[in-house]
Write an enzyme that holds these catalytic residues in place. Structure first.
Site, PDB file in Angstrom:
ATOM      1  N   GLY A  67       0.765  -1.246   0.000  1.00  0.00           N
ATOM      2  CA  GLY A  67       0.000   0.000   0.000  1.00  0.00           C
ATOM      3  C   GLY A  67       0.793   1.291   0.000  1.00  0.00           C
TER       4      GLY A  67
ATOM      5  N   GLU B 140       3.916   4.092   6.001  1.00  0.00           N
ATOM      6  CA  GLU B 140       2.725   3.237   5.885  1.00  0.00           C
ATOM      7  C   GLU B 140       1.626   4.007   5.157  1.00  0.00           C
ATOM      8  OE1 GLU B 140       1.300   0.602   5.512  1.00  0.00           O
ATOM      9  OE2 GLU B 140       0.962  -0.415   7.424  1.00  0.00           O
ATOM     10  N   ASP B 141       0.734   3.254   4.495  1.00  0.00           N
ATOM     11  CA  ASP B 141      -0.378   3.915   3.800  1.00  0.00           C
ATOM     12  C   ASP B 141      -1.479   4.326   4.779  1.00  0.00           C
ATOM     13  OD1 ASP B 141      -1.084   1.271   4.334  1.00  0.00           O
ATOM     14  OD2 ASP B 141      -1.880   0.852   2.341  1.00  0.00           O
TER      15      ASP B 141
ATOM     16  N   ASP C 235      -5.149   1.417  10.791  1.00  0.00           N
ATOM     17  CA  ASP C 235      -6.540   1.190  11.169  1.00  0.00           C
ATOM     18  C   ASP C 235      -6.563   0.653  12.606  1.00  0.00           C
ATOM     19  OD1 ASP C 235      -9.200   0.553  11.343  1.00  0.00           O
ATOM     20  OD2 ASP C 235      -9.230  -0.914   9.727  1.00  0.00           O
TER      21      ASP C 235
ATOM     22  N   LYS D 243      -7.080   6.099  10.598  1.00  0.00           N
ATOM     23  CA  LYS D 243      -8.525   5.963  10.812  1.00  0.00           C
ATOM     24  C   LYS D 243      -8.832   6.239  12.276  1.00  0.00           C
ATOM     25  CE  LYS D 243     -10.093   2.817   7.215  1.00  0.00           C
ATOM     26  NZ  LYS D 243     -10.554   1.460   6.907  1.00  0.00           N
TER      27      LYS D 243
ATOM     28  N   PHE E  30     -14.082   2.451   4.462  1.00  0.00           N
ATOM     29  CA  PHE E  30     -13.077   1.799   3.628  1.00  0.00           C
ATOM     30  C   PHE E  30     -12.644   2.773   2.543  1.00  0.00           C
ATOM     31  CE2 PHE E  30     -11.629  -1.104   0.289  1.00  0.00           C
ATOM     32  CZ  PHE E  30     -10.727  -1.839   1.025  1.00  0.00           C
ATOM     33  N   VAL E  31     -11.349   2.897   2.330  1.00  0.00           N
ATOM     34  CA  VAL E  31     -10.835   3.840   1.330  1.00  0.00           C
ATOM     35  C   VAL E  31      -9.941   3.138   0.315  1.00  0.00           C
ATOM     36  CG1 VAL E  31     -11.012   5.947   2.716  1.00  0.00           C
ATOM     37  CG2 VAL E  31      -8.967   4.517   2.929  1.00  0.00           C
TER      38      VAL E  31
ATOM     39  N   ASP F  49      -5.681  -0.541  -1.911  1.00  0.00           N
ATOM     40  CA  ASP F  49      -6.393  -1.410  -2.840  1.00  0.00           C
ATOM     41  C   ASP F  49      -7.769  -1.842  -2.360  1.00  0.00           C
ATOM     42  OD1 ASP F  49      -5.244  -3.186  -0.783  1.00  0.00           O
ATOM     43  OD2 ASP F  49      -6.055  -4.769  -2.040  1.00  0.00           O
TER      44      ASP F  49
ATOM     45  N   ARG G  46      -5.239   0.627  -6.881  1.00  0.00           N
ATOM     46  CA  ARG G  46      -4.065   1.281  -6.284  1.00  0.00           C
ATOM     47  C   ARG G  46      -3.582   2.435  -7.147  1.00  0.00           C
ATOM     48  NH1 ARG G  46      -2.135  -2.184  -2.184  1.00  0.00           N
ATOM     49  NH2 ARG G  46      -2.335  -4.404  -2.567  1.00  0.00           N
TER      50      ARG G  46
END
Ligand code: IMP
Ligand code: MG
Length: 206
Positions: A49, A104-105, A108, A136, A157-158, A164, A170
């Site tokens: 990600g 990091e992307d 959560d 998040k 959810f994104v 992805d 992506r």
């Protein structure tokens, strides 16, 4: 840039435009460059990600640096976190004595980041900081330190900009959030939306 897109029957709305993303990435890179002046940090991208964020971020970094990657899996093919983090690809670099910046992307539950911090701490870095593009809010089960946060978002959810949906989307240059789950509403749980990725993904704009 499409404001709404449909992926296999599910509707997503633009959350963070390409322009806002790029501006924020530049400002984080400026902060990091200032803070790491005189050092040669190692940026560690968490695959898959973070690849796009990492690529944009380090192009704006003005101190000499190195790049390495690790890969984890906690979700398998589903978007329901098993809470069971596995290391799929270890680091190649030597961590001991180095200034490590994990990229990091999205954070959560925080379980992946907890795992990564523990993994790196055990190897005695000189310093360790984390930069995550998205956080998040309210969903972190593990209270893990995040030194740089791009954007704090809700629990939806994104997708896009490296993130992805069943390995696709992506390549979207912006971030989109799910606004409607057209397929399996019964999978929705309180607070966070859970996701099945077994379906074939189709994308269309509207
Ligand atoms: P955590 O361990 O629950 O913090 O999960 C972190 C990882 O789950 C991230 O690095 C992502 O790869 C993935 N993830 C969590 N939320 C999303 C999302 O909304 N879209 C896409 N991937 C997500
Ligand atoms: Mg990730």
């Amino acid at each position: 840039m499409a404001r709404r897109i449909r992926v296999n029957g599910d509707l997503f709305a633009l959350l963070i435009s390409e322009r806002r993303l790029q501006a924020r990435v530049r400002s984080i890179a400026r902060e990091i460059s200032k803070e790491y002046r005189g050092t040669v940090p190692v940026f560690i991208g968490v695959l898959n990600g973070s690849f796009m964020f990492l690529a944009d971020l380090i192009r704006e970094i003005t101190v000499p640096c190195e790049v390495d990657f690790l890969k984890l899996s906690s979700y398998g093919d589903s978007k329901i976190s098993s809470g069971n983090v596995r290391l799929l690809k270890d680091l190649n670099c030597t961590v001991e004595g180095r200034d490590i910046i994990v990229v990091e992307d999205i954070v959560d539950s925080g379980l992946s980041m907890q795992f990564i911090r523990d993994l790196i701490e055990r190897q005695n870095p000189r310093s360790l900081k984390v930069v995550t593009l998205l956080y998040k809010k309210g969903s972190a089960r593990a209270a893990v330190p995040l030194e740089y946060i791009g954007f704090t978002i809700g629990g939806e959810f994104v997708i896009g900009y490296g993130l992805d949906y069943a390995q696709r989307e992506r390549n979207l240059p912006a971030i989109y959030r799910q606004v409607q789950d057209g397929v399996q509403p019964r999978m929705r749980q309180s607070g966070t939306q859970r996701w099945s990725s077994s379906r074939r993904v189709r994308r269309s704009t509207r």
